[in-house]
Design a protein around this motif. Structure first.
Motif, PDB file in Angstrom:
ATOM      1  N   VAL A  73       0.850  -1.193   0.000  1.00  0.00           N
ATOM      2  CA  VAL A  73       0.000   0.000   0.000  1.00  0.00           C
ATOM      3  C   VAL A  73       0.892   1.251   0.000  1.00  0.00           C
ATOM      4  CG1 VAL A  73      -1.712   1.306   1.319  1.00  0.00           C
ATOM      5  CG2 VAL A  73      -1.885  -1.200   1.178  1.00  0.00           C
ATOM      6  N   ILE A  74       1.909   1.229   0.835  1.00  0.00           N
ATOM      7  CA  ILE A  74       2.823   2.378   0.960  1.00  0.00           C
ATOM      8  C   ILE A  74       4.023   2.117   0.051  1.00  0.00           C
ATOM      9  CG2 ILE A  74       4.206   3.765   2.571  1.00  0.00           C
ATOM     10  CD1 ILE A  74       1.213   3.804   3.261  1.00  0.00           C
ATOM     11  N   GLN A  75       4.207   2.996  -0.932  1.00  0.00           N
ATOM     12  CA  GLN A  75       5.248   2.762  -1.933  1.00  0.00           C
ATOM     13  C   GLN A  75       6.229   3.938  -1.961  1.00  0.00           C
ATOM     14  OE1 GLN A  75       3.084   2.042  -5.597  1.00  0.00           O
ATOM     15  NE2 GLN A  75       2.263   0.082  -4.852  1.00  0.00           N
ATOM     16  N   PRO A  76       7.520   3.641  -2.123  1.00  0.00           N
ATOM     17  CA  PRO A  76       8.521   4.721  -2.151  1.00  0.00           C
ATOM     18  C   PRO A  76       8.297   5.645  -3.353  1.00  0.00           C
ATOM     19  CG  PRO A  76       9.557   2.537  -2.084  1.00  0.00           C
ATOM     20  CD  PRO A  76       8.109   2.316  -2.308  1.00  0.00           C
ATOM     21  N   ALA A  77       8.535   6.928  -3.141  1.00  0.00           N
ATOM     22  CA  ALA A  77       8.300   7.914  -4.197  1.00  0.00           C
ATOM     23  C   ALA A  77       9.220   7.717  -5.395  1.00  0.00           C
ATOM     24  CB  ALA A  77       8.484   9.317  -3.628  1.00  0.00           C
ATOM     25  N   GLU A  78      10.412   7.151  -5.164  1.00  0.00           N
ATOM     26  CA  GLU A  78      11.404   7.085  -6.239  1.00  0.00           C
ATOM     27  C   GLU A  78      10.833   6.521  -7.541  1.00  0.00           C
ATOM     28  OE1 GLU A  78      11.979   6.289  -3.178  1.00  0.00           O
ATOM     29  OE2 GLU A  78      13.775   7.354  -2.540  1.00  0.00           O
ATOM     30  N   LEU A  79      10.105   5.401  -7.447  1.00  0.00           N
ATOM     31  CA  LEU A  79       9.583   4.776  -8.659  1.00  0.00           C
ATOM     32  C   LEU A  79       8.581   5.691  -9.354  1.00  0.00           C
ATOM     33  CD1 LEU A  79       9.050   1.102  -7.448  1.00  0.00           C
ATOM     34  CD2 LEU A  79      10.901   1.988  -8.850  1.00  0.00           C
ATOM     35  N   TRP A  80       7.814   6.396  -8.535  1.00  0.00           N
ATOM     36  CA  TRP A  80       6.809   7.303  -9.095  1.00  0.00           C
ATOM     37  C   TRP A  80       7.471   8.537  -9.697  1.00  0.00           C
ATOM     38  CZ3 TRP A  80       1.363   6.620  -9.091  1.00  0.00           C
ATOM     39  CH2 TRP A  80       0.978   5.369  -8.602  1.00  0.00           C
ATOM     40  N   GLN A  81       8.671   8.820  -9.250  1.00  0.00           N
ATOM     41  CA  GLN A  81       9.412   9.927  -9.853  1.00  0.00           C
ATOM     42  C   GLN A  81      10.010   9.506 -11.190  1.00  0.00           C
ATOM     43  OE1 GLN A  81      11.606  10.506  -6.288  1.00  0.00           O
ATOM     44  NE2 GLN A  81      10.415  12.274  -5.614  1.00  0.00           N
ATOM     45  N   GLU A  82      10.347   8.208 -11.286  1.00  0.00           N
ATOM     46  CA  GLU A  82      10.902   7.710 -12.561  1.00  0.00           C
ATOM     47  C   GLU A  82       9.919   7.925 -13.705  1.00  0.00           C
ATOM     48  OE1 GLU A  82      12.915   3.934 -13.313  1.00  0.00           O
ATOM     49  OE2 GLU A  82      13.082   3.694 -11.146  1.00  0.00           O
ATOM     50  N   THR A  83       8.637   7.726 -13.452  1.00  0.00           N
ATOM     51  CA  THR A  83       7.647   7.899 -14.522  1.00  0.00           C
ATOM     52  C   THR A  83       7.093   9.315 -14.531  1.00  0.00           C
ATOM     53  OG1 THR A  83       5.817   7.232 -13.086  1.00  0.00           O
ATOM     54  CG2 THR A  83       6.908   5.491 -14.340  1.00  0.00           C
ATOM     55  N   GLU A  92      -4.737  14.140  -6.053  1.00  0.00           N
ATOM     56  CA  GLU A  92      -5.413  12.854  -5.881  1.00  0.00           C
ATOM     57  C   GLU A  92      -4.466  11.806  -5.299  1.00  0.00           C
ATOM     58  OE1 GLU A  92      -7.263  10.386  -9.072  1.00  0.00           O
ATOM     59  OE2 GLU A  92      -8.716  12.032  -9.061  1.00  0.00           O
ATOM     60  N   LEU A  93      -3.171  12.022  -5.552  1.00  0.00           N
ATOM     61  CA  LEU A  93      -2.154  11.093  -5.040  1.00  0.00           C
ATOM     62  C   LEU A  93      -1.817  11.475  -3.602  1.00  0.00           C
ATOM     63  CD1 LEU A  93      -0.158   8.772  -5.810  1.00  0.00           C
ATOM     64  CD2 LEU A  93       1.484  10.552  -6.423  1.00  0.00           C
ATOM     65  N   LEU A  94      -2.071  10.557  -2.674  1.00  0.00           N
ATOM     66  CA  LEU A  94      -1.802  10.830  -1.259  1.00  0.00           C
ATOM     67  C   LEU A  94      -0.315  10.609  -0.992  1.00  0.00           C
ATOM     68  CD1 LEU A  94      -3.425  11.647   1.277  1.00  0.00           C
ATOM     69  CD2 LEU A  94      -3.467   9.233   1.895  1.00  0.00           C
ATOM     70  N   ILE A 105       4.150   7.258  -1.233  1.00  0.00           N
ATOM     71  CA  ILE A 105       2.770   7.508  -1.645  1.00  0.00           C
ATOM     72  C   ILE A 105       1.909   6.337  -1.169  1.00  0.00           C
ATOM     73  CG2 ILE A 105       3.442   8.866  -3.678  1.00  0.00           C
ATOM     74  CD1 ILE A 105       2.023   5.523  -4.368  1.00  0.00           C
ATOM     75  N   VAL A 106       0.623   6.601  -1.007  1.00  0.00           N
ATOM     76  CA  VAL A 106      -0.339   5.531  -0.744  1.00  0.00           C
ATOM     77  C   VAL A 106      -0.885   5.131  -2.105  1.00  0.00           C
ATOM     78  CG1 VAL A 106      -2.405   4.858   0.514  1.00  0.00           C
ATOM     79  CG2 VAL A 106      -0.890   6.622   1.462  1.00  0.00           C
ATOM     80  N   GLN A 107      -0.728   3.861  -2.467  1.00  0.00           N
ATOM     81  CA  GLN A 107      -0.941   3.520  -3.869  1.00  0.00           C
ATOM     82  C   GLN A 107      -2.374   3.732  -4.364  1.00  0.00           C
ATOM     83  OE1 GLN A 107      -1.607  -0.180  -5.648  1.00  0.00           O
ATOM     84  NE2 GLN A 107      -1.036  -1.355  -3.864  1.00  0.00           N
ATOM     85  N   PRO A 108      -2.480   4.447  -5.504  1.00  0.00           N
ATOM     86  CA  PRO A 108      -3.763   4.552  -6.189  1.00  0.00           C
ATOM     87  C   PRO A 108      -3.850   3.485  -7.278  1.00  0.00           C
ATOM     88  CG  PRO A 108      -2.251   6.185  -7.067  1.00  0.00           C
ATOM     89  CD  PRO A 108      -1.471   5.356  -6.065  1.00  0.00           C
ATOM     90  N   THR A 109      -2.737   2.885  -7.618  1.00  0.00           N
ATOM     91  CA  THR A 109      -2.591   1.884  -8.675  1.00  0.00           C
ATOM     92  C   THR A 109      -1.123   1.451  -8.630  1.00  0.00           C
ATOM     93  OG1 THR A 109      -2.677   1.626 -11.080  1.00  0.00           O
ATOM     94  CG2 THR A 109      -2.278   3.811 -10.297  1.00  0.00           C
ATOM     95  N   SER A 110      -0.721   0.471  -9.431  1.00  0.00           N
ATOM     96  CA  SER A 110       0.625  -0.085  -9.214  1.00  0.00           C
ATOM     97  C   SER A 110       1.475  -0.284 -10.466  1.00  0.00           C
ATOM     98  CB  SER A 110       0.529  -1.399  -8.443  1.00  0.00           C
ATOM     99  OG  SER A 110       0.429  -1.151  -7.055  1.00  0.00           O
ATOM    100  N   GLU A 111       1.262   0.533 -11.486  1.00  0.00           N
ATOM    101  CA  GLU A 111       2.079   0.372 -12.708  1.00  0.00           C
ATOM    102  C   GLU A 111       3.568   0.445 -12.395  1.00  0.00           C
ATOM    103  OE1 GLU A 111      -0.682   2.109 -12.702  1.00  0.00           O
ATOM    104  OE2 GLU A 111      -1.856   1.475 -14.437  1.00  0.00           O
ATOM    105  N   PHE A 139      -5.939   4.073  -2.562  1.00  0.00           N
ATOM    106  CA  PHE A 139      -6.415   5.351  -2.043  1.00  0.00           C
ATOM    107  C   PHE A 139      -6.287   6.408  -3.124  1.00  0.00           C
ATOM    108  CE2 PHE A 139      -6.863   9.125   0.476  1.00  0.00           C
ATOM    109  CZ  PHE A 139      -7.656   8.739   1.543  1.00  0.00           C
ATOM    110  N   ARG A 140      -7.373   7.105  -3.389  1.00  0.00           N
ATOM    111  CA  ARG A 140      -7.334   8.268  -4.282  1.00  0.00           C
ATOM    112  C   ARG A 140      -8.036   9.399  -3.568  1.00  0.00           C
ATOM    113  NH1 ARG A 140      -8.580   5.444 -10.155  1.00  0.00           N
ATOM    114  NH2 ARG A 140      -6.868   3.931  -9.936  1.00  0.00           N
ATOM    115  N   ASP A 141      -7.286  10.456  -3.379  1.00  0.00           N
ATOM    116  CA  ASP A 141      -7.807  11.557  -2.574  1.00  0.00           C
ATOM    117  C   ASP A 141      -8.722  12.434  -3.441  1.00  0.00           C
ATOM    118  OD1 ASP A 141      -8.268  13.168  -0.456  1.00  0.00           O
ATOM    119  OD2 ASP A 141      -6.206  13.848  -0.188  1.00  0.00           O
TER     120      ASP A 141
END
Lengths: 581, 581
Positions: A73-83, A92-94, A105-111, A139-141
Motif C-alpha cells: 500500500v505504501i510505496q517509495p516515491a522514487e519509482l513514481w518519480q521515474e515515470t 489525488e495522489l496521497l 505515496i499511498v498507492q492509487p494503482t501499481s504500474e 487510495f485516491r484523494d
C-alpha cells in the motif's frame, strides 16, 4: 451461519449524507459504516459480498493464467518519480513522509511497482508473456468523495498487468483478459456491457470499459442493438447525419432575434427546426515559451448542430487541439468576433479564427447561426457561398440515440452505465519510462509491451445495487449475495417443532454447501422479513407452526411478488433446482 | 498448478542486506521482493503461504464466534486524538494529511476504530459479548526495520477485539480466544508456546504471548518442563534462591580490587563464587512541576546478585518507580555515592538513596559489594549488622535457567522464541477514553470490557522458517507450504511416458484436493531439486524414464535424508496416508 453468531444491524432511515440508492441501502443494511469522507468500514455483512466478488475474480484470473502477488500500500516515491507521476498526478495522489523525511505515496494503482518487478524478474523472451495481478487497498484523494462505495477515497481494486514481447502478443494478452472479464461479469450475475473507450495518448483501439447497466449510472454508453458496436460516449463515432450537402435554396438574411441567445430559443422564435441551427463554441490554444509564458494564442470556433453537444475528448483529438485547449475568455471572444457570446457565428470575424465544423455541420445548407451582433442571427447560410469552407471537418460531437451506427448496421441506442472494469493496452509507456527490457531471441534488449486491467472490487457492490433493488431494499444476484438463503423460523422460542425443522433445514443446506443463514434472533416476522428484504438475500424460507402442521413451508425469491407453499420435504429439492446444485 | 503457469524465481545468493536466515531464504526462494526499507512485495510464491495462514486464522476465528469485518488502512486522526495516541505514539505512527490538510494516520492497529464502531452499534447488554476481527495491512514506521518480514514496516496482521458486559464475561472471551489461538498454532504445524506476559498499566494476569520456538528468536521464554508454568522473561517470577538469610560468619572487610569493576572480575580476583557478589545499579526518578521542569530528583540503588541481570519491566513495578525512571547520570552517582561507577555499593552513602534489594540479595549473607571507593570492595557484608535493611525487597531480576519455578513444581528452563501472537485483556482503557457504553439489565450505561487479540500474519512466515530450515532451504509444515506436493518429471520433453505419468499423477492429486505443483519447466534434475528444496515444498515425487520402466517413482519428504522408491500405482496411496486424506 446463525444470525446470533453473526452481526446483523439494520437502519430504518439512511443517513442524510447518503445521496444515491446504493449508498443508502448499504448503510441501512449495515454493510458499510462511514469512518470519514470517502472512507468506510466494511461491516461483516458487506465484507461477505466483497469476499465473494474477490473469489470470482481470483478464480477467473487464475484460470486465465494470471499470477497473483501483492504489492504494498505504501510505496517509495522514487519509482513514481521515474515515470513522472509523483509530480503529475496532483492532489489525488496521497503523499506521505516517513520518520526520516523520505517521500512515499499511498498507492492509487501499481504500474510503477509492477514494472519495477518486471524489469528485475523478466529477463528473457522465454519468460513472456506474464500477467501479474493483485487485489489490494487503494487510495485516491478525490476532491469530492461521494456516493458511498461508488466514489470512495479508500477502495479495493483488482489490478492486473501483462508483459509481452511484442504488440501482437500484447494483443493476445488483451483478448485473454477481455474474455476473462466477460466470464467474471457473467458470474457476478450483473447486466453489463463492454464498450470501447478512448485510449488517450496511447492510441490504438485497445481500451474497453466494463459497464454495469443502471439508470443511475454516471456514464453514457452507446451501442447498436442490431450489431455488436458499443463504445462509451467519449469515443462513440458520430457520422454526418446527411449523406451530402444540400443545395442552397435560401438567401443569407440577417434576422432579428432579440434576447434569444440559444439555438433552442432562436429555432422556437423563427419556427424552424432546431436541426437547422448551428451552435458556436470558442476555444483557445496557447503557445508557451520555455519559461511557460504565453507567446501566442490561437482562437478556435467549433461548430456543432444546434441539437448536438460538443465532445471535448473528441475535440482534443483535432489537429492543433491535441496539445490541450481551454475555453476562450469573453475578452478574447469580443476581440475576435466583435460580439459577446450568445450571437456568435463564423461570418464576419474581426480577427483570424480557425473554424472546425462537425461532420454534420459541414454538410448542412441553409443553416442558421449567430451574426456576431447582439440580438441578430443569420438564416439561410451556406458554405462556400456565404463563407469559406471550414478549416477542418471532424467528429467533435456526442452521438445521440437514433444516430446511424458507425458500422452501418443499424441505429445507435444509449444506456446509462457504471464503470466497474477497464482493460487497457499500455504499449511501452511505462516500460520505456522505467527501462523495462528483456532479451529477445537475438539476445537484444527490447521494451516490454504492457497492458493493465482493473476491476473496482468495492465499486461492484454499489453498481450491483444500483442495478438491482426495489422499494424494500437490495436484490443481490445469487453469486455475490452475503447469504444465498435465509431461513426464518417463526416462533421458534414457543414451538419445538419449528425450531427442529429450521435446524434440520439449516443443516441439510449447509451439508450441500449452500451459504445459508438461520435467523435465530427471535425477531418478530415483520421485522425479520424487512431485514432480509433490505439486506437482499435472494432466497427465503419461512417456517411456522401452522404451516408445519400441514407439512408446509413458504419459499419466496427476493424478486417474487408472493410466497410459494412447498412441502417441508420438497424445499431442499426446490432450492437445489434454483441454485443449480 | 503447473510451474509454467506460475512464477518460480529463485536466487543462488541472498542479497547482502538480508541478515537472518528466514529473510535470506525468503528472498532466495522468490517469496518476497524488497520495495523499500521494511516494505516488501509479496511475490506469488510467498503470497500462497500468506493466504494459507490467513485461511487457517479465519476458519478458527469464525469457529470461535468472532465476526470478520474490515477497517480502513487510512484512518482519521480524530479518533486517535480521543484516546491521546495520535500524540503519544511517536514517530512509529505514520501520519498523513489529505488534500484539505486534514490529519490521518496509516493504521498500526485498530482499537480506536473498532471502539468507535462498538459505541455506535452495541447499545444493549443483549448484543454482548461480541468479537470483531479483521485481517488488514498495517504500517509501523520502525526506526530500524530489519530481518525481512520479522520486523517490517508494512505488514499484515489479524487483530480481533472483544466487547463484554463485565470482567467475568471478558475473561470468558479471553479464554475463548486463547483456545482459538492454540488451535490456530496447532494447525500451522509450528512448535510454539503460550507464555504469560506483562500487562503494563492495565494490570491483572490476562496477557499471553504466542511464541514460535526458534533458536534465533529475539525473546527469551521461560517455562517449567514439569508443570504448565510459562511466561516471557519480562514477567517470569524470580524467587529468592535461598530459603532464608544465613548467619553472618565473616567480618566486613575492605578489600583492594584494583581495576576490577565488574562482579565477574572481583569474584575471579578473590577466588569466591560470583553468587557471593552483589551488583549495584543506580536509577533516578524526577518529580516535575506542571511546566515539566524537574523540581526534585530521587536516586535509587537497585541490588541484584552478581550473576543476575536487572529486569527493567519488573523495576518499573516497584512502588516509587512506577511513574517511570531513568538511569542516573555519572554526576548524580558521584554526588550520592562519592565514587564513580564500578565500585558502588550500599554502604557509606554521601546523600540519601532508596535501596531496593532483589529477593535473593535480601537473603544473602557475607556478601561482596563495592566500597564506594575506586579499586575497593567490601567482603563479608551482612544486612542489619553492616548496613540497614533495604528500603524495599522486590523481584527485580531476570530469572535464569535452573531457578525454581514459582509454582513450586520444578525448575525453570529458557528457550528462545519469536512472538507471533498476543492475547490481551484491555479492560476499559479504550471504552473509557472513548465513552463506549452499553445499557445494562437495569437500563444504566456501563463501560464495555474489552480484549484485543493479534496475530502477525506475515511474521508467521519468518518465524516458521527460523524454526524449520536446513542448509538446503526452507522446510514448510504441510499446512502452510506454498504447495504441498511437487511433481518433478525428469526428461518429460524426451519421454512421452514420463510426461504421461506426471500428468496423470498431477490430475489424480488435484482431484483429491491436494495442492500440487507440476514442474513442467523442463529444468535439469539438479536445478529442479535445488529449487524445490530451497522453496521448501514438503513432499516431492520424482518420475524418470528408468524408474517408470520398472514401475517405480521416487518419493522424498523434505526432511528425509534420501528418497524412497514406490510403485507408480502406490504413490497416491502413500501421499494420502502422509497427508491424512
Amino acid at each position: 451461519m446463525k444470525a446470533t453468531q453473526f452481526f446483523v444491524s439494520t437502519l430504518k432511515e439512511a443517513p442524510a449524507d447518503a445521496e444515491v440508492v446504493s449508498h443508502k441501502l448499504m448503510m441501512r443494511a449495515g454493510m458499510i459504516k462511514r469512518l470519514g469522507a470517502g472512507i468506510y468500514n466494511y461491516m461483516p455483512m458487506g465484507l461477505r459480498v466483497i469476499r465473494k466478488v474477490e473469489k470470482i475474480i481470483r478464480e477467473e484470473m487464475d484460470a486465465a493464467g494470471a499470477v497473483e502477488c501483492l504489492m504494498p500500500v505504501i510505496q517509495p516515491a522514487e519509482l513514481w518519480q521515474e515515470t513522472g507521476r509523483f509530480d503529475k498526478m496532483g492532489p489525488e495522489l496521497l503523499r506521505v513522509k516517513d520518520r526520516h523525511g523520505r517521500d512515499f505515496i499511498v498507492q492509487p494503482t501499481s504500474e510503477e511497482v509492477i514494472t519495477d518487478i518486471a524489469r528485475q524478474e523478466l529477463r528473457s523472451y522465454r519468460q513472456l508473456p506474464k500477467n501479474f495481478y493483485h487485489i489490494q487497498t487503494k487510495f485516491r484523494d478525490e476532491r469530492r468523495p461521494r456516493f458511498g462505495l461508488m466514489r470512495g477515497r479508500e477502495f479495493t481494486m483488482k489490478d492486473a498487468y501483462s508483459f509481452d514481447r511484442d504488440k501482437d502478443a500484447a494483443g493476445r494478452s488483451y483478448d485473454n483478459m477481455y474474455a476473462a472479464y466477460c466470464k467474471i461479469f457473467d458470474r457476478f450475475g450483473l447486466q453489463y456491457r463492454a464498450v470501447a473507450a478512448d485510449t488517450g495518448a496511447i492510441g490504438g483501439d485497445r481500451s474497453h470499459e466494463f459497464q454495469v447497466i443502471a439508470e443511475t449510472g454516471e456514464d453514457a454508453i452507446v451501442y447498436c442493438p442490431t450489431s455488436d458496436y458499443a463504445a462509451n460516449i467519449e469515443l462513440a463515432e458520430g457520422v454526418a447525419l446527411l449523406p451530402a450537402r444540400g443545395e442552397a435554396l435560401q438567401a443569407q438574411a440577417k434576422t432579428p432575434t432579440p434576447g434569444k441567445s440559444t439555438c433552442e430559443e432562436v429555432a422556437l422564435l423563427l419556427g424552424l427546426p432546431l436541426a437547422q441551427t448551428v451552435k458556436s463554441l470558442v476555444l483557445a490554444t496557447d503557445e508557451l515559451d520555455k519559461d511557460g509564458n504565453i507567446v501566442k494564442t490561437q482562437v478556435w470556433l467549433l461548430l456543432v448542430r444546434g441539437d448536438h453537444e460538443l465532445n471535448e475528448v473528441k475535440a482534443g483529438k483535432v489537429e492543433g487541439l491535441k496539445g490541450g485547449f481551454r475555453f476562450a475568455t469573453v475578452g478574447e471572444i469580443v476581440d475576435h468576433f466583435g460580439c459577446k457570446p450568445g450571437y456568435l457565428g463564423p461570418i464576419g470575424l474581426k480577427k483570424p479564427v480557425k473554424i472546425v465544423a462537425d461532420r454534420t455541420v459541414a454538410v448542412m445548407s441553409d443553416f442558421i447561426c449567430g451574426a456576431n451582433e447582439v440580438d441578430f442571427h443569420f438564416t439561410g447560410v451556406n458554405w462556400g457561398r456565404d463563407l469559406p469552407e471550414p478549416d477542418l471537418v471532424a467528429d467533435i460531437r456526442n452521438v445521440v440515440a437514433g444516430d446511424p451506427s458507425p458500422d452501418g448496421k443499424g441505429l445507435l441506442a444509449i444506456q446509462r452505465g457504471i464503470e466497474v472494469g477497464h482493460v487497457f493496452y499500455l504499449g511501452t509507456k511505462y516500460s520505456k519510462a522505467m527501462n523495462a527490457t528483456f532479451l529477445d531471441e537475438n539476445g537484444k534488449p527490447a521494451l516490454m509491451e504492457m497492458g493493465c486491467y482493473g476491476i473496482g472490487v468495492t465499486r461492484i457492490l454499489g453498481a450491483a445495487i444500483e442495478q438491482n433493488h426495489d422499494a424494500r431494499g437490495i436484490i443481490w444476484p445469487d453469486a455475490i449475495a452475503p447469504f444465498t438463503v435465509v431461513i426464518c423460523p417463526i416462533g421458534a422460542d414457543r414451538s419445538a417443532d419449528v425450531k427442529a425443522a429450521a435446524d434440520k433445514l439449516y443443516e441439510e443446506l449447509k451439508a450441500l454447501g449452500v451459504d445459508v443463514l438461520l435467523d435465530d434472533r427471535g425477531e418478530r416476522p415483520g421485522a425479520m422479513f424487512a431485514d432480509w428484504e433490505l439486506i437482499g438475500v435472494p432466497h427465503r424460507v419461512v417456517l411456522g407452526d401452522r404451516g408445519l402442521k400441514e407439512g408446509q413451508v413458504e419459499y419466496q425469491g427476493r424478486r417474487d411478488d408472493a410466497a410459494t407453499k412447498l412441502g417441508v420435504n420438497d424445499v431442499v429439492g426446490h432450492l437445489k433446482g434454483l441454485l443449480k446444485l
